[in-house]
Write a protein that holds these residues in place. Structure first.
Motif, short mmCIF file in Angstrom:
data_model
loop_
_atom_site.label_atom_id
_atom_site.label_comp_id
_atom_site.label_asym_id
_atom_site.label_seq_id
_atom_site.Cartn_x
_atom_site.Cartn_y
_atom_site.Cartn_z
N GLY A 88 0.81 -1.41 0.27
CA GLY A 88 0.04 0.18 0.00
C GLY A 88 0.81 1.01 0.06
N ALA A 89 2.34 1.22 0.10
CA ALA A 89 3.26 2.42 0.21
C ALA A 89 2.87 3.29 -1.17
N GLU A 90 3.08 1.81 -2.07
CA GLU A 90 3.83 2.69 -3.58
C GLU A 90 3.10 2.70 -4.93
N GLY A 91 3.31 2.90 -5.60
CA GLY A 91 1.98 2.83 -6.92
C GLY A 91 0.44 2.08 -6.66
N ILE A 92 0.08 1.37 -7.11
CA ILE A 92 -1.78 1.46 -7.50
C ILE A 92 -1.89 1.15 -5.95
N GLY A 93 -1.15 0.14 -5.34
CA GLY A 93 -1.40 0.50 -3.44
C GLY A 93 -1.54 1.35 -2.54
N ARG A 94 -0.79 2.61 -3.09
CA ARG A 94 -0.36 4.13 -2.57
C ARG A 94 -2.16 4.83 -2.91
N ILE A 111 -5.55 6.55 -1.15
CA ILE A 111 -5.77 7.58 -0.81
C ILE A 111 -7.68 7.25 -1.15
N ARG A 112 -7.91 7.04 -2.67
CA ARG A 112 -8.52 6.69 -2.76
C ARG A 112 -9.67 6.23 -1.49
N LEU A 113 -9.66 5.20 -1.81
CA LEU A 113 -10.17 4.42 -0.47
C LEU A 113 -11.05 5.50 1.04
N ALA A 114 -9.55 6.11 0.92
CA ALA A 114 -10.39 6.85 2.27
C ALA A 114 -10.69 8.14 1.93
N LYS A 115 -10.86 8.45 0.86
CA LYS A 115 -11.40 9.75 0.40
C LYS A 115 -13.20 9.58 0.44
N GLU A 116 -12.69 7.88 -0.03
CA GLU A 116 -14.90 6.84 -0.35
C GLU A 116 -15.19 7.15 0.56
N SER A 151 8.36 0.60 6.02
CA SER A 151 7.48 1.15 6.84
C SER A 151 7.81 2.86 6.83
N ALA A 152 8.97 3.25 6.38
CA ALA A 152 8.58 4.70 6.29
C ALA A 152 7.47 4.97 5.27
N LEU A 153 7.71 4.81 3.99
CA LEU A 153 6.74 5.26 2.83
C LEU A 153 5.29 4.68 3.62
N GLY A 154 5.12 3.61 4.46
CA GLY A 154 4.34 3.37 5.27
C GLY A 154 2.97 4.58 5.89
N GLU A 155 4.40 4.57 6.53
CA GLU A 155 4.39 5.50 7.42
C GLU A 155 3.76 7.49 7.04
N ALA A 156 4.04 7.56 6.04
CA ALA A 156 3.80 8.83 5.37
C ALA A 156 3.01 9.41 5.05
N LEU A 157 2.99 8.27 3.92
CA LEU A 157 1.39 8.02 3.61
C LEU A 157 -0.02 7.90 4.48
N VAL A 158 0.06 7.26 5.98
CA VAL A 158 -0.43 7.44 6.69
C VAL A 158 -0.46 8.58 7.34
N GLN A 159 -0.10 9.57 7.34
CA GLN A 159 -0.11 10.84 7.63
C GLN A 159 -0.61 11.81 6.18
N GLU A 160 -0.47 11.12 4.99
CA GLU A 160 -0.77 12.44 4.46
C GLU A 160 -2.11 11.99 4.63
N ILE A 161 -2.49 11.07 4.92
CA ILE A 161 -4.38 10.84 4.94
C ILE A 161 -4.99 10.99 5.92
N GLU A 166 -1.82 5.71 -15.83
CA GLU A 166 -1.66 5.32 -13.82
C GLU A 166 -2.47 5.21 -13.11
N PRO A 167 -1.41 4.80 -12.02
CA PRO A 167 -1.90 4.02 -11.05
C PRO A 167 -3.92 4.43 -10.76
N GLU A 168 -3.59 5.84 -10.43
CA GLU A 168 -4.50 6.63 -10.00
C GLU A 168 -6.19 5.89 -10.87
N GLU A 169 -5.93 5.77 -12.38
CA GLU A 169 -6.64 5.16 -12.75
C GLU A 169 -7.68 3.19 -12.31
N ILE A 170 -5.96 2.71 -12.04
CA ILE A 170 -6.20 1.83 -11.63
C ILE A 170 -7.46 1.30 -9.61
N ALA A 171 -6.55 2.13 -9.36
CA ALA A 171 -7.37 2.87 -7.95
C ALA A 171 -8.56 3.25 -8.33
#
Length: 255
Positions: free
Chosen positions: A13-19, A23-28, A39-49, A216-221
């Motif tokens: 979930g920290a990169e690419g399609i997972g990332r 984000i999209r699931l949280a917006k929904e 862990s570093a990328l994952g934690e950063a994404l959580v903070q962004e969400i 683009e990964p957003e399209e798959i998301a």
């Protein structure tokens, strides 16, 4: 907010399609557990969400270890109270001629892309059944689970297995109200296509798709998010081909 109060788990979930899917699931409206080995990328994404008003938490997971997948699902339930959506997304690629493949090369890719999906399905489905949750399991398959190409023997074998696991899982889990469906991207603009870039084949890959560009990964998301909703209830045991036409034409006969 079609997924308000739902709980989602996203592997890789920290990169690419997972990332982008996290984000999209949280917006929904979903509460999201981001799972990754980084862990570093994952934690950063959580903070962004969270900064954007969503609810999320991170759990480090190696998808090739079933006990870690079980721990991931337990963490989701302990943190957010349930699990409704499981996106088995984690995957790796390796581009090498078939005769140069070693057994270690093959098993490395299959362990993540095939076994990781099976472990995620099994851990999530057992918990959904235990909690009497009418959930959905979404598997990241690939166009390469259906058509052949050069250099990715392990990846193709694994993705073909994911296609069949999706069908089998839907059949066996339907009595428990658990839906199983897949998404089948083609060439997506993530680091997994780096091998094609390095080999000078990126333009070739782009021409394999009808719009002549990477997805683009957003399209798959956005496709995954739809599959997670009740609006997609009739989609079960199938793989939705989000492949920009890759599987329906031959690029060498296009004008």
């Amino acid at each position: 907010m079609r997924l308000l109060d739902k709980v989602s788990v996203v592997t890789g979930g920290a990169e690419g399609i997972g990332r982008e899917t996290s984000i999209r699931l949280a917006k929904e409206g979903s509460k999201v557990v981001v799972s990754d080995i980084n862990s570093a990328l994952g934690e950063a994404l959580v903070q962004e969400i969270k900064q954007n008003g969503g609810e999320a938490s991170f759990f480090k997971t190696d998808v090739t270890k079933f006990e870690e997948m079980e721990a991931l699902i337990d963490f989701a339930v302990e943190t957010f109270g349930n699990i409704h959506i499981m996106f088995n997304n984690a995957g790796i690629g390796l581009n090498k001629p078939f005769l140069d493949h070693s057994p270690e090369d093959y098993h490395k890719v299959v362990d993540v892309n095939q076994h990781g999906v099976f472990y995620g399905m099994l851990a999530a489905a057992r918990k959904m059944k235990e909690l009497n949750t009418k959930g959905v399991i979404i598997n990241n398959a690939s166009v390469f689970g259906f058509v052949g190409t050069l250099g990715i023997a392990g990846y193709q074998a694994a993705k073909g297995a994911v296609v069949m696991l999706t069908k089998h899982g839907a059949l066996e889990l339907a009595p428990y109200g658990i839906r199983v469906v897949g998404v089948g991207p083609a060439a997506v603009n993530t680091k997994i296509v780096q091998g094609y870039r390095d080999a000078g084949l990126l333009e070739y890959m782009e021409k394999q798709q009808l719009t002549r560009k990477l997805i683009e990964p957003e399209e798959i998301a956005s496709v995954v998010a739809f599959l997670a909703t009740d609006e997609a209830r009739s989609l079960n045991g199938t793989v939705v081909m989000a492949d920009d036409g890759f599987s329906v034409f031959k690029s060498d006969i296009r004008p």
